[in-house]
Design an enzyme around this catalytic site. Structure first.
Site, short mmCIF file in Angstrom:
data_model
loop_
_atom_site.label_atom_id
_atom_site.label_comp_id
_atom_site.label_asym_id
_atom_site.label_seq_id
_atom_site.Cartn_x
_atom_site.Cartn_y
_atom_site.Cartn_z
CD GLU A 87 -3.04 -0.77 0.11
OE1 GLU A 87 -3.61 0.33 0.08
OE2 GLU A 87 -3.24 -1.66 -0.74
CB SER A 469 -46.67 -34.04 40.80
OG SER A 469 -48.03 -34.37 40.74
#
Length: 841
Positions: A87, A469
């Site tokens: 770059e 239950s």
């Protein structure tokens, strides 16, 4: 001639002065109102929050931009050099703008005039950082001038390393990756220090075309661009010729992320996401770079997900075949047609297939890849057609009874070659499973439904359902606190209660619709006797039951009506599992937790669930041991406080410090153990007897509501608690013969069998203050020598069965005691101390 030359010189100087003045004026003009470049000195990038399991494995990421911030000091030189070469070759020598590159680019643009090509630039890394943060992507000379001015200022304000650090952490590199750290993971599943020169060069090639080079169809272009970067690195002296040749010869292979070791725990992750958002807000959650260590145990989570899915599928098959996903009118081009079918949510673990032909013994199907396979008759026997919840047509006798050509269905491979397949159907019924360390409340696993892709509604934490239950143990615990014992007899006989207001009488009945006369409490809970429970609750008073339910966190506003004693009050799987955890841990208060600790992106601990004081926890050695994830059921050492600037070392770094137990004692551990022992009887002789096959000490309770709309089992080993619920999101009956025993217990069996596979058979711990007596498991009377069905029952000293015992009786809702059975009488004084056996909780 001299006059001409002199005139030319004057004109040249004048033009030069004018040019300099113009440039200076432009520089001054465009320098006005520029963004403040000094803000970049405090660069604070958006970083993904990463969520880890208890063993450190990655579970999830939350991010607006997928980024892993890496400081420049931690970025290997071969990686940063690759980006500089690709770059900005002169990055370390220019002052923000590479003027030679600018001139070269402009000359090339002049050559390209009339060719329709996009003008090229010569942006340096500094200019790119300036453009990303301070300007826009507008293509104009005005923007380029501003960019040059700001780049110069940026170079003056901060060093090259800081600019490069910002660039390498901010640049978009395709495939959802921002920054080189995230790109290294996405493309190669490596950290940056593991990248080869060739891999670093590939990443450095991406800024020019981030969404192109990683695609398979552009592989040749990607290799060419990568090799160009390698050549630039050699030219710049960053690598040798031999290294360059080796890098060019290296194949370009991307990591297959489909089988990553990321843990699949969608419902657990969503619960963590909600909690983090509540603690820190959405902005910090998605951009703050938090590191979150959760309580999740990946192996236990895998067992939980598998057990719940298989259990829901098993029940769904009993409910019949609801039909194919779609049908093809004809089978011409079936492969292309199949590729266009969108698979319904929830079938992500299966394959689509189209029925090509049927026979007596098998069905032939075609797969999206063009291959074929067979579904044998044995895998189709369950697929009897149903309509409106009722079976239609005969049972499946041959394969063609189940499927027809052209039908599109889900299938699952049953062998490695995927030639033998099983027919699959997304169940309508839903459910949830929670597994928890009962000593700490750390949630080790949670599955809130068949698939989060169907619905993210978490039935473990958000669905309030009647436990039936499964609530009874807390009614019995209230009775034990009132002087009852496991051997106390309660009359199991018809019971009626006038509801008033013209509502008639409430007449609860047992599941079997039979009655069994005077029955010990132990048998009442083992066999889940409803009438006994109601009679017991009325005698002791529902206010005491409500108090127990509140202390154990089952429900905050339970109404003191007798129906609530049978589990009519709604709660969640998480809450009820936590309540059962407080039974097995000896009656100590715990709060379910999903997060152990949170660190910010600088590594500072900002949240810790366990904040107990620990004077010796600040030795570096002890800190590492203390922070390690605990095994299921092992009380972990406290997470240490943040290490101070000058650590205080433990007196002996090889000895773990003692951590204070700050858990609130919410029930008498002796009464709690009696309930645990009675719930162990549920597994040994009662409604959970299928769990005996696991061969480990287990206890728990089934739950089934009216018309089998909800099926539960909640239970535990000494060090692992689990709760399971199954039911339809819009409650409806699951069938006349379905219950917690037939639906929920098999799920718990599969889960516990996997989770406890390598765990020792640890017995339940007996607290001090209990006297163990051998009694008849069915009558509660003292056992005879050599009696086969005798068990060791725990009694608070002075309450052991002897003499004449009363029977809790009642008619028309009344409650009284009648004499006539051996044993202790409820309500008699209990000593506060006594002889104990076994260890402590």
């Amino acid at each position: 001639m001299n006059r001409v030359v002199k005139g030319l010189l004057i004109a040249g100087v004048s033009l030069g002065v004018l040019g300099v003045a113009t440039a200076g004026g432009a520089w001054v003009y465009f320098s006005k109102d520029l963004p403040d470049h000094t803000t970049l000195a405090n660069y604070n990038p958006s970083v993904a929050t990463r969520v880890h399991a208890g063993d450190g494995r990655l579970v999830a990421e939350f991010a607006s931009e997928r980024r892993v911030f890496v400081p420049i000091a931690a970025i290997p030189k071969r990686v940063s050099n690759a980006f500089v070469s690709a770059e900005d070759q002169n990055f370390y020598t220019h002052h923000g703008v590479d003027w030679f590159a600018v001139v070269r680019a402009q000359l090339q643009n002049v050559k390209n005039i009339g060719q329709g090509r996009r003008p090229i630039g010569a942006s340096t890394i500094t200019q790119q950082v300036t453009r990303i943060f301070l300007l826009s992507n507008e293509v104009s000379y005005v923007r380029k001038i501003k960019e040059a001015i700001l780049s110069g200022r940026l170079e003056e304000a901060m060093g090259k390393d800081k600019i490069l650090e910002i660039y390498m952490n901010e640049i978009f590199l395709g495939n959802r990756a921002y920054g080189v750290g995230a790109a290294a993971l996405n493309y190669f599943n490596k950290s940056m220090d593991e990248l080869t020169i060739a891999e670093a060069a590939f990443l450095a090639s991406l800024p020019k075309a981030p969404d192109r080079y990683y695609r398979e169809r552009h592989r040749d272009a990607a290799i060419a661009r990568r090799n160009y970067v390698i050549g630039r690195m050699q030219e710049d002296g960053y690598i040798t010729a031999q290294e360059a040749d080796a890098a060019r010869a290296e194949p370009l292979n991307f990591a297959d992320r489909s089988n990553d070791s990321n843990v699949r725990a969608d419902y657990f992750v969503e619960e963590v996401r909600r909690e983090l958002a509540k603690l820190y807000g959405e902005q910090t959650l998605y951009a703050g770079g938090l590191s979150v260590r959760t309580t999740l145990d990946p192996d236990i989570q895998a067992a939980a997900s598998t057990a719940l899915r298989n259990g829901l599928l098993a029940y769904d098959r009993r409910d019949g075949w609801r039909g194919p996903i779609t049908r093809f009118d004809n089978l011409a081009g079936w492969q292309e047609q199949l590729e266009d079918v969108r698979a319904p949510a929830g079938g992500e673990e299966w394959d689509l297939a189209v029925v090509l032909s049927t026979g007596a013994d098998a069905v032939e199907v075609g797969m999206p890849d063009g291959s074929t396979g067979q579904i044998p008759l044995s895998e189709l026997k369950w697929a009897r057609k149903v309509k409106d919840g009722k079976f239609v047509g005969p049972s499946i006798q041959k394969a063609s009874d189940a499927l027809s050509p052209g039908e599109v269905v889900f299938v699952e491979a049953l062998d490695d070659k995927a030639r033998t397949l099983g027919l699959r159907q997304i169940p309508e019924v839903q459910g949830a499973l929670v597994a928890m360390d009962p000593h700490t409340g750390r949630v080790l696993a949670m599955s809130g439904g068949f698939s989060a892709r169907i619905s993210v509604f978490n039935r473990a934490t958000q669905a309030y359902r009647q436990p039936g239950s499964a609530f009874k143990p807390f009614v019995y615990l209230a009775a034990l606190d009132e002087g009852f014992t496991p051997s106390t007899l309660v009359l199991d006989a018809p019971f009626a209660l006038d509801q008033g207001g013209g509502l008639g009488k409430w007449k609860p009945s047992n599941y079997t619709e039979k009655y069994y006369g005077p029955t010990p409490l132990r048998v009442g809970i083992e066999k889940s006797r409803n009438v006994m429970t109601v009679r017991l609750a009325q005698y002791i008073g529902m206010d005491k039951v409500v108090d127990v339910a509140h202390r154990f966190g089952i429900k905050d506003d339970l109404q003191p009506t007798l129906a609530m004693a049978l589990g009519a009050g709604e709660t969640t799987v998480l809450r009820l599992t936590a309540a059962y955890s407080m039974l097995v841990n000896g009656g100590r208060k715990i709060d379910p937790s999903f997060i152990d600790r949170v660190q910010d992106k600088a590594g500072k601990t900002v949240y810790r669930h366990d904040n107990r004081d620990c004077a010796g926890c600040r030795s570096p050695l002890v800190t590492e041991v203390a922070a390690a994830p605990a095994s299921p059921g092992v009380v972990p050492v406290s997470m240490p406080a943040p290490v101070p600037a000058e650590p205080v070392l433990a007196a002996d770094p090889n000895v773990l410090p003692l951590i204070p137990d700050t858990r609130e004692q919410i029930a008498d551990p002796r009464s709690v153990y009696q309930i645990v022992s009675m719930l162990e009887g549920v597994v040994q002789r009662g409604t959970g007897v299928r769990l005996r096959e696991i061969g480990k000490p287990l206890a728990g309770k089934t739950g089934t509501t009216n018309d089998a709309m909800d099926a539960w089992f909640v239970g535990f080993s000494p060090d692992l608690a689990v709760g399971v619920f199954v039911g339809y999101d819009q409650p409806r009956s699951m069938g006349d013969h379905e219950s917690g025993s037939t639906i929920a217990v098999p799920i718990v069996k599969d889960f516990m069998g996997a989770a406890l596979k390598d765990a020792p058979a640890t017995p339940f711990r007996v607290p001090p203050g209990l006297q163990l007596v051998r009694v008849d498991a069915e009558t509660g009377r003292p056992a005879s020598p050599g009696q086969r069905n005798a068990i060791w029952e725990g009694f608070i000293p002075g309450t052991e069965p002897r003499g004449q015992q009363g029977v809790l009786d009642g008619s028309d809702g009344g409650a009284s005691f009648v004499q006539g059975q051996p044993g202790a009488t409820p309500g008699q004084p209990q000593p506060t101390v006594g002889t104990g056996t076994g260890g402590v909780y």
